[in-house]
Structure formats: C-alpha cells, structure tokens
Enzyme design. Structure first.
Site, PDB file in Angstrom:
ATOM      1  N   LYS A 136      -0.942  -7.130   4.108  1.00 44.54           N
ATOM      2  CA  LYS A 136      -0.354  -5.937   3.471  1.00 44.54           C
ATOM      3  C   LYS A 136      -0.176  -6.245   1.994  1.00 44.54           C
ATOM      4  O   LYS A 136      -0.024  -7.417   1.630  1.00 44.54           O
ATOM      5  CB  LYS A 136       1.009  -5.613   4.101  1.00 44.54           C
ATOM      6  CG  LYS A 136       1.473  -4.195   3.882  1.00 44.54           C
ATOM      7  CD  LYS A 136       0.873  -3.227   4.878  1.00 44.54           C
ATOM      8  CE  LYS A 136       1.175  -1.790   4.502  1.00 44.54           C
ATOM      9  NZ  LYS A 136       0.730  -0.857   5.569  1.00 44.54           N
ATOM     10  N   ASP A 176      -1.647   3.307   2.045  1.00 46.56           N
ATOM     11  CA  ASP A 176      -0.337   3.409   2.705  1.00 46.56           C
ATOM     12  C   ASP A 176       0.459   4.359   1.805  1.00 46.56           C
ATOM     13  O   ASP A 176      -0.152   5.157   1.064  1.00 46.56           O
ATOM     14  CB  ASP A 176       0.315   2.012   2.816  1.00 46.56           C
ATOM     15  CG  ASP A 176       1.578   2.010   3.688  1.00 46.56           C
ATOM     16  OD1 ASP A 176       1.449   2.016   4.913  1.00 46.56           O
ATOM     17  OD2 ASP A 176       2.703   2.023   3.138  1.00 46.56           O
TER      18      ASP A 176
HETATM   19  P1  NDP Z   1       2.261   9.126   1.953  1.00 45.46           P
HETATM   20  O1  NDP Z   1       2.529   8.498   0.658  1.00 45.46           O
HETATM   21  O2  NDP Z   1       1.053   9.958   2.137  1.00 45.46           O
HETATM   22  O3  NDP Z   1       3.515  10.005   2.418  1.00 45.46           O
HETATM   23  C1  NDP Z   1       4.786   9.426   2.540  1.00 45.46           C
HETATM   24  C2  NDP Z   1       5.772  10.525   2.871  1.00 45.46           C
HETATM   25  O4  NDP Z   1       7.019   9.927   3.202  1.00 45.46           O
HETATM   26  C3  NDP Z   1       6.038  11.458   1.697  1.00 45.46           C
HETATM   27  O5  NDP Z   1       6.382  12.715   2.184  1.00 45.46           O
HETATM   28  C4  NDP Z   1       7.218  10.775   1.028  1.00 45.46           C
HETATM   29  O6  NDP Z   1       8.014  11.654   0.265  1.00 45.46           O
HETATM   30  C5  NDP Z   1       8.007  10.305   2.221  1.00 45.46           C
HETATM   31  N1  NDP Z   1       8.811   9.138   1.862  1.00 45.46           N
HETATM   32  C6  NDP Z   1       8.378   7.983   1.318  1.00 45.46           C
HETATM   33  N2  NDP Z   1       9.408   7.152   1.078  1.00 45.46           N
HETATM   34  C7  NDP Z   1      10.501   7.815   1.486  1.00 45.46           C
HETATM   35  C8  NDP Z   1      11.878   7.501   1.501  1.00 45.46           C
HETATM   36  N3  NDP Z   1      12.334   6.316   1.048  1.00 45.46           N
HETATM   37  N4  NDP Z   1      12.747   8.447   2.024  1.00 45.46           N
HETATM   38  C9  NDP Z   1      12.284   9.632   2.484  1.00 45.46           C
HETATM   39  N5  NDP Z   1      10.994   9.990   2.471  1.00 45.46           N
HETATM   40  C10 NDP Z   1      10.127   9.094   1.990  1.00 45.46           C
HETATM   41  O7  NDP Z   1       2.273   7.909   3.014  1.00 45.46           O
HETATM   42  P2  NDP Z   1       1.673   7.862   4.494  1.00 45.46           P
HETATM   43  O8  NDP Z   1       1.781   9.186   5.138  1.00 45.46           O
HETATM   44  O9  NDP Z   1       0.371   7.179   4.410  1.00 45.46           O
HETATM   45  O10 NDP Z   1       2.681   6.820   5.194  1.00 45.46           O
HETATM   46  C11 NDP Z   1       3.858   7.259   5.895  1.00 45.46           C
HETATM   47  C12 NDP Z   1       4.298   6.162   6.850  1.00 45.46           C
HETATM   48  O11 NDP Z   1       3.231   5.883   7.786  1.00 45.46           O
HETATM   49  C13 NDP Z   1       4.634   4.809   6.212  1.00 45.46           C
HETATM   50  O12 NDP Z   1       5.653   4.183   6.953  1.00 45.46           O
HETATM   51  C14 NDP Z   1       3.328   4.023   6.394  1.00 45.46           C
HETATM   52  O13 NDP Z   1       3.540   2.623   6.368  1.00 45.46           O
HETATM   53  C15 NDP Z   1       2.931   4.492   7.786  1.00 45.46           C
HETATM   54  N6  NDP Z   1       1.529   4.297   8.128  1.00 45.46           N
HETATM   55  C16 NDP Z   1       0.532   4.859   7.363  1.00 45.46           C
HETATM   56  C17 NDP Z   1      -0.782   4.661   7.713  1.00 45.46           C
HETATM   57  C18 NDP Z   1      -1.884   5.337   6.998  1.00 45.46           C
HETATM   58  O14 NDP Z   1      -3.022   5.292   7.499  1.00 45.46           O
HETATM   59  N7  NDP Z   1      -1.656   6.009   5.883  1.00 45.46           N
HETATM   60  C19 NDP Z   1      -1.161   3.782   8.846  1.00 45.46           C
HETATM   61  C20 NDP Z   1      -0.029   3.339   9.642  1.00 45.46           C
HETATM   62  C21 NDP Z   1       1.250   3.569   9.263  1.00 45.46           C
HETATM   63  P3  NDP Z   1       7.913  11.633  -1.355  1.00 45.46           P
HETATM   64  O15 NDP Z   1       6.670  12.403  -1.665  1.00 45.46           O
HETATM   65  O16 NDP Z   1       9.158  12.270  -1.822  1.00 45.46           O
HETATM   66  O17 NDP Z   1       7.811  10.192  -1.747  1.00 45.46           O
END
Ligand code: NDP
Length: 464
Positions: A136, A176
């Site tokens: 990571k 991510d």
């Molecule tokens: P994105 O950046 O596309 O989206 C993240 C979302 O979560 C946004 O809506 C963001 O809001 C919100 N968010 C981030 N940090 C916080 C916080 N501290 N409190 C509240 N909301 C928050 O990321 P992903 O969708 O790719 O990832 C989301 C989750 O899925 C993570 O845990 C990631 O590790 C996990 N994941 C992702 C994978 C992938 O293929 N992308 C694979 C496996 C797991 P804002 O816009 O306000 O920041």
C-alpha cells in the site's frame, strides 16, 4: 462449535506473546495495531493445530513489512509557490506474488494508516486466489480543491521517486481514496517516460491504454456480490431491501449501481461533510447525477438536495457520539467511505433499526466494538472488508494478466470472473470458519483462510 471464551483461549500463548511484541514495537501506530490485533486474535485455533508456525516465527515476520519507502514530494502550485508533501510505499509481503495494493492521497495518510492497509491487503489478496502479494502507499497530499494541472504536477513528482521501486513483476500500485482514473493516468504517463517502457506497472488504467473493463466498478460490484452470497445461505435476496451506502466515491457509486441491478433500494450517500437521505430511493438518474457531481464537477454531496427536494442533508457533527447516517432504518449497510466510520453506538443503532446484512466496501470501516455488536447479533450477516471488498484488487490482478497477454477481455468475461472470485472468497471464508470451530463467522474465516496461504508459502520459502 467453540464458545467465545474457548476461541480467545485457543493458541493463547503465541497470540498473546505476538500481540505484546507488536504493542511494544509499534504501539505508536494505532491503525496498524488495530488491524494486527483483529487478525491475530482470530488465529488461536490455527496455532493449536499448527505449532510449526510458531517455531518458524511466522507472526513475528508477517507483521514486519519487507520494506518501507518514504520520500519527499516537492511540487509547484498554480500560484508559483513550492509545496512539499510526504510520499510512502509499504512493500509488506511478497510470499505469493509481486506487491499489490492501492495508493491513497488524503491529508490523514500516515505510515500507521498505510501499514494497516498494507497488512489487510496481504490476506485479502491471498483470498482472491490470484498470485499477488500485499502492499500500500500514498501521500498526505489532498487533491480536493486542486486544479488538474496541480494534481498532474504532484503526480509527476510522486512518480519521479516511486518509479525506481516498482515494476510489473515487483510492485504494481492501483487507486484508493483520492486516486482515481485521472491520477493513475498522470502517474502512468510519468512512469512510461522515466522507464522508457509501456508496461502494466499500475492498474486502474484507462481502457484504451491497457486498463481492464469492470476495474472501476469491481470493488463496489464485488461488495454487493458478497452480500448476496451471504444472504444466499439463508435463502434471502436484496430485492426490495432498503440499503444505506456511505461515501460517494468510486466504491459507493458502483455498490449503488449493483444494488439497483439487484432491485434493492439504495437511500443514502455521504462525504466528509455529511450525508444525504433520499426516502424515495436513489434511482439510475439520481446516481448519474452523483457520478457527474463527484467525478466531473468534483462537488459536494450536499448539492444533491438542491436538485432532489424530497431528500434531506445532514452535516456531520463531530461533537456527537454517533453518526446519524447509521440511524437511518435499513435492511442492508454498505460502509464505503473510510476506516473507523462505524463505532459501537452506530452498530447498535443499525441492529436495533432492523439491519440484517453489513458488507464492507471500505477497509476497516467498523471499530472493534462495532464488530462485536454485529457478531453478537445472531441474525446479522457481517462481511468484513478483507473479504467483501476484495473484488477491486481481484480485477486489478486480472488487469495484470491481460497486460501480460497483451489482450483485453470483454466486459462480460471480466464480470463473470469477478462473480466467481467473490463466490470463491465467500466459500473459503465460510469453510475455514467451519473447519476451525466458528461456523458463520466471516471475520475469523477470512483471516484464517488468508493467513494459512501466506504462512504456508512463507514456510516453503525459508527464513526470508
Ligand atoms: P474515493 O476517494 O473515490 O471516495 C472516498 C469517499 O469517502 C468520498 O466520498 C469521501 O468524501 C469519503 N471519505 C473519505 N475520507 C473520509 C472521512 N475521513 N470521513 C468521511 N468520509 C470520508 O475512494 P474509494 O471509493 O476508492 O475508497 C473508499 C473506501 O474503499 C476506502 O476505505 C478504500 O480503502 C476502500 N477500497 C477501495 C478500493 C478501490 O478499488 N477503490 C478497493 C478496496 C477498498 P470526500 O469527498 O469528502 O473526501
């Protein structure tokens, strides 16, 4: 079936010794400690049956990254001012393949956060049945509010250092939080220029330059496939069920799309500012609005209620001991934002409002006390992220396979493989839970099935 006390006592000497060592060694890394404790404390029965793991000090080795790289990322913003961020890559474990895992760009990124994510990734990747190790990386850079040219300059500077540590047979990063198609494109362009080769060094690439169909969709789709697999065991489906989704990024958007495919009724989205609740249900047109809002216009989820007047927006109140998002009555919960977004109170609220299935799209979104609540509720199916969100990295590994073949599979081919992989992860977790005395416990099952593959591979390869 073992009682909770028996489970805790099983293999307790090695488990307790290893936990004490990690607390002593890494006590200053709370997220990593939380992830390590969650995995290790579910492995007691494994050590009772396999004392050879202790002799080979597998736990001591698997909790120490093979390599951690930290570097300076200097870049210039649009006003001509020099900015300096911190970059990392944690190359955690290569027992079953090249390091594989995403890059996160978010101000909350620290070594502890990346070690927790890298550690989880080792076992998740083992569950996919594909040959990928765990890693990571990322940076404390915040792409929010930055122009495309600023993001490009940052990505180019980040890759100027990272490129010497990665490669298609060494370490293959993906996206991510904060790293989507735009960022992968900028980093791939810079890698190609520095290494002078067009190679599958990153996944999540655009389709026309080596990406796989279904990769953007894979994590969200896979999470919903996993929920459906758990519900299949009790002859239930998601059809007609109201579901809460948190986040509004990549995972949340495609979990919502797959919920709609399965005729479920998604009713929420959130971001770091708050959440929207649409009691009429989020249909395909509303989802398209959210995709445009978040991916193209890069706006905030609060704007949803300006367009859809029946929906309500609630801003996050950090003074509360709970997040009211998890108080919205629903049958299914798909946490898809970030770590530790569900605490014990939130989990209790979900359960008392009738939630019966929780499938984690995010990594470690539920705090340990919340996991206890879900596991103590006998009628709640709880799919931990390590198993439920493994579809993303699985399709990343399929992207690597297509790059090696210099060939691209159709959408249908990749989606069918993804479905099979999610079914297989479900069976592996379920079988391991049964074999080791905890039927129906997907947390123990996923940890045990993933750990055994890694531990056996490490034993085969000697003391390295
Ligand atoms: P994105 O950046 O596309 O989206 C993240 C979302 O979560 C946004 O809506 C963001 O809001 C919100 N968010 C981030 N940090 C916080 C916080 N501290 N409190 C509240 N909301 C928050 O990321 P992903 O969708 O790719 O990832 C989301 C989750 O899925 C993570 O845990 C990631 O590790 C996990 N994941 C992702 C994978 C992938 O293929 N992308 C694979 C496996 C797991 P804002 O816009 O306000 O920041």
């Amino acid at each position: 079936m073992l009682t909770t006390t028996e489970k805790k006592q099983a293999g307790s000497t090695y488990v307790n010794d290893a936990l004490a060592m990690i607390r002593e060694r890494d006590g200053h890394e709370p997220e990593f400690l939380q992830a390590a404790e969650e995995v290790i404390s579910s492995l007691g029965t494994v050590f009772d049956r396999h004392p050879e793991y202790r002799t080979a000090k597998v736990l001591e080795r698997v909790t120490e990254p093979e390599r951690v790289i930290q570097f300076r990322v200097p870049w210039m913003d649009d006003f001509g001012e020099v900015q300096v961020n911190r970059g990392f890559r944690v190359e955690f474990n290569s027992a079953i393949g090249p390091y594989k895992g995403g890059l996160r760009f978010h101000p909350s990124v620290t070594l502890s956060v990346l070690k927790f994510l890298g550690f989880e990734q080792i076992f998740k990747n083992a569950l996919t049945t594909l040959p990928i190790g765990g890693g990571k990386g990322g940076s404390d850079f915040d792409p929010k509010g930055r122009s495309d040219t600023e993001v490009m300059r940052f990505c180019q500077s980040f890759m100027t250092e990272l490129f010497r540590h990665i490669g298609p047979n060494t370490d293959v990063p993906a996206g991510d939080i904060g790293v989507g198609g735009r960022e992968i494109g900028f980093m791939f362009g810079q890698y190609k220029r520095l290494a002078n080769e067009f190679t599958g060094v990153l996944t999540g690439k655009g389709f026309h330059w080596g990406g796989s169909l279904i990769r953007p969709e894979a994590t969200g789709y896979g999470t919903v496939y996993f929920a459906a697999a758990m519900m299949g065991v009790i002859n239930q489906t998601l059809e007609g069920k109201r579901c809460i989704v948190s986040g509004s990024g990549n995972v949340a958007q495609f979990a919502t799309e797959k919920l709609l495919d399965m005729n479920a009724i998604p009713i929420t989205f959130s971001d770091s500012g708050g959440f929207i609740h649409d009691p009429d249900g989020i249909d395909r047109e509303k989802l398209a609005f959210v995709m445009d809002l978040k991916n193209v216009r890069r706006g905030r989820i609060s704007e949803y209620v300006d367009k859809y007047k029946n929906a309500e927006y609630t801003a996050i109140d950090h003074a509360l001991d709970h997040n009211p998002l998890w108080n919205v009555p629903a049958y299914g919960a798909f946490p898809s934002a970030t770590q530790n977004e569900i605490n014990g109170v939130d989990a209790k609220n979900l359960v008392s409002n009738g939630c019966k299935v929780v499938a984690e799209g995010a990594n470690m979104p539920t705090k340990p006390e919340g996991i206890d609540v879900f596991q103590d509720a006998s009628d709640v199916l709880y799919g931990p992220g390590k198993a439920a969100n493994a579809g993303g990295v699985a399709v990343s590994a399929l992207e690597m396979a297509q790059n090696s073949m210099r060939y691209q599979w159709s959408r249908e081919e990749v989606d069918n493989k993804l479905k099979e992989i999610m079914q297989s992860i479900h069976s592996q977790a379920s079988d391991a839970a049964q074999t080791y005395g905890s039927p129906g416990d997907y947390v123990s099952g996923a940890n045990i099935a993933g750990f055994r593959k890694i531990a056996d591979s490490m034993m085969d390869q000697g003391i390295v």
